[in-house]
Design an enzyme around this catalytic site. Structure first.
Site, mmCIF file in Angstrom:
data_model
loop_
_atom_site.group_PDB
_atom_site.id
_atom_site.type_symbol
_atom_site.label_atom_id
_atom_site.label_comp_id
_atom_site.label_asym_id
_atom_site.label_seq_id
_atom_site.Cartn_x
_atom_site.Cartn_y
_atom_site.Cartn_z
ATOM 1 N N LYS A 68 -9.504 6.443 11.449
ATOM 2 C CA LYS A 68 -9.733 6.646 10.542
ATOM 3 C C LYS A 68 -8.905 7.125 8.911
ATOM 4 C CE LYS A 68 -14.151 4.509 10.208
ATOM 5 N NZ LYS A 68 -15.097 5.891 11.983
ATOM 6 N N SER B 231 -20.691 8.197 8.255
ATOM 7 C CA SER B 231 -21.159 8.962 9.473
ATOM 8 C C SER B 231 -20.718 10.157 10.165
ATOM 9 C CB SER B 231 -21.522 8.142 10.336
ATOM 10 O OG SER B 231 -21.122 7.526 11.620
ATOM 11 N N GLU C 273 -19.848 -3.502 20.291
ATOM 12 C CA GLU C 273 -20.999 -2.419 19.682
ATOM 13 C C GLU C 273 -21.821 -2.410 20.549
ATOM 14 O OE1 GLU C 273 -21.980 -5.592 16.621
ATOM 15 O OE2 GLU C 273 -22.993 -6.566 17.910
ATOM 16 N N GLY D 11 -27.491 -2.104 18.816
ATOM 17 C CA GLY D 11 -27.642 -2.662 17.819
ATOM 18 C C GLY D 11 -25.929 -3.436 17.302
ATOM 19 N N ASP E 23 -25.645 -6.971 16.033
ATOM 20 C CA ASP E 23 -25.468 -7.224 14.800
ATOM 21 C C ASP E 23 -24.157 -7.980 14.725
ATOM 22 O OD1 ASP E 23 -24.715 -4.171 13.992
ATOM 23 O OD2 ASP E 23 -24.393 -5.742 12.409
ATOM 24 N N SER F 78 -10.965 4.675 19.892
ATOM 25 C CA SER F 78 -11.047 5.064 18.603
ATOM 26 C C SER F 78 -11.146 6.466 18.363
ATOM 27 C CB SER F 78 -11.962 4.437 17.892
ATOM 28 O OG SER F 78 -13.122 3.938 18.321
HETATM 29 C C1 LIG Z 1 -15.726 4.660 12.859
HETATM 30 C C2 LIG Z 1 -15.438 4.634 13.780
HETATM 31 C C3 LIG Z 1 -15.691 3.279 14.947
HETATM 32 C C4 LIG Z 1 -16.571 2.072 14.025
HETATM 33 O O1 LIG Z 1 -14.934 0.919 13.188
HETATM 34 P P1 LIG Z 1 -15.709 -0.395 11.889
HETATM 35 O O2 LIG Z 1 -13.908 0.658 11.600
HETATM 36 O O3 LIG Z 1 -16.470 1.320 11.179
HETATM 37 O O4 LIG Z 1 -15.676 -0.751 13.023
HETATM 38 C C5 LIG Z 1 -15.127 3.327 15.980
HETATM 39 N N1 LIG Z 1 -14.972 4.576 16.571
HETATM 40 C C6 LIG Z 1 -14.623 5.407 15.993
HETATM 41 C C7 LIG Z 1 -14.632 7.083 16.846
HETATM 42 C C8 LIG Z 1 -15.015 5.732 14.447
HETATM 43 O O5 LIG Z 1 -14.982 6.579 14.155
#
Ligand SMILES: *Cc1c(COP(=O)(O)O)cnc(C)c1O
Length: 320
Positions: A54, A79, A205, A209, A211, A305
């Site tokens: 992020k 979140s 996902e 959820g 979606d 991620s």
């Molecule tokens: C935000 C986040 C996601 C999902 O990312 P999106 O851009 O909302 O699809 C996945 N893994 C981690 C660790 C995140 O912080």
């Protein structure tokens, strides 16, 4: 409204964030390759600043503020990981930051956000609408809202992780990406179609959820109630509109993983790769494990991620 981002925007984001974001490592494990039967490369965004990809999108977006926007400040809702990313990017750029976070956000994420100098405003994620609160506060206080995924500069920034991955390992047969609101997946899609056009690209996902999968099938964005899952970074109620347009054009399919499968992947990352991954960060690898028979002999990429999980919670999840 701004234009849909393109791969050129990803390249421009890469130049903007280069001095501040880490170029995260790409890890491999012989044991995992043997178990999966494929050649798997992991792009480890759990080693990114603030512990998740992020930071890429947040820094790219804030670095484009006008002097007036910088003085007034930024607001966002999240979140957790986007909150920390905005708070740190804002501090680096000397921009005041207000963050709307749920009451039940992991303590480590709240503490980290405040530690970076962000002013935290709490809300109840099961009864209140964070987007409404964000828009109202933004209008009231003259702040610029940078949402966690539905923004061209955020998407372009998130796409730089995959750009680095392809730059390092070359083309892949398949790439698996955690999916919440779709910022990471859509940014990844821009890089993938430019750098490894034949690569099969999958969003993953939480099963509770799904979606995103339903949206892809129905051709329109499906809204759901906040799903109950341990993957708190993917507890989104719907895809963003910018991400959805890119995802339906460039992504092969959207898959799901159960909470139990996420825990099993966390265990493998901890025991074999010696790396702490938060539940949401395990989505991509959980799908690879499910699809292993189909991936035999292929070159497979996985985006890990993020790694932000309270250690007490980590231990509890692994012993449950
Ligand atoms: C935000 C986040 C996601 C999902 O990312 P999106 O851009 O909302 O699809 C996945 N893994 C981690 C660790 C995140 O912080």
């Amino acid at each position: 409204m701004s234009q849909s981002p393109t791969y050129d925007d990803v390249r421009s984001a890469a130049a903007r964030i280069a001095s501040q974001a880490h170029r995260t490592p790409v890890l491999r494990s012989r044991l995992i390759n043997e178990r999966v039967g494929a050649d798997v490369v992991f792009k480890c965004e759990n080693f990114q600043r603030v512990g998740a990809f992020k930071f890429r999108g947040a820094f790219n977006a804030l670095s484009r503020f006008t002097p007036g926007q910088r003085r007034s400040g930024v607001i966002t809702y999240s979140s957790g990981n986007h909150a920390q990313a905005i708070a740190l990017a804002a501090r680096l750029l000397d921009i005041p930051a207000t963050i709307i976070m749920p009451h039940d956000a992991p303590a480590a994420k709240v503490t980290a956000t405040e530690g970076y100098g962000g002013q935290v405003v709490r809300y109840d994620r099961y009864t209140e609408d964070r987007e409404e609160i964000g828009r109202a506060l933004a209008a009231d206080r003259g702040l610029t809202l940078i949402p966690p995924y539905d923004h061209p500069h955020v998407i372009a920034g998130q796409g730089t992780a995959a750009e680095e991955l392809f730059d390092e390992v070359g083309e892949l047969d398949a790439l698996f990406v955690p999916l919440g609101g779709g910022g990471l997946l859509s940014g990844t899609a821009l890089s993938t179609r430019a750098l490894s056009p034949d690569c099969a690209l999958y969003g993953v996902e939480p099963e509770a959820g799904d979606d995103g999968r339903r949206s892809l099938r129905q051709g329109t964005i499906v809204h759901i109630d906040t799903p109950k899952t341990i993957a708190d970074g993917a507890q989104t109620q719907h895809l963003g509109t910018y991400p959805f347009d890119i995802i339906r054009r460039d992504v092969n399919d959207i898959l799901t993983a159960t909470d139990a499968e996420l825990v099993e992947s966390m265990r493998i990352f901890g025991s074999i790769m010696k790396t702490v991954v938060e539940p949401t960060g395990c989505l991509g690898f959980a799908a690879v494990r499910n699809l292993a028979p189909q991936l035999r002999g292929q070159r497979v990429g996985v985006i890990i991620s993020g790694g932000n999980v309270d250690l007490d919670r980590y231990a509890a999840l692994l012993t449950s």
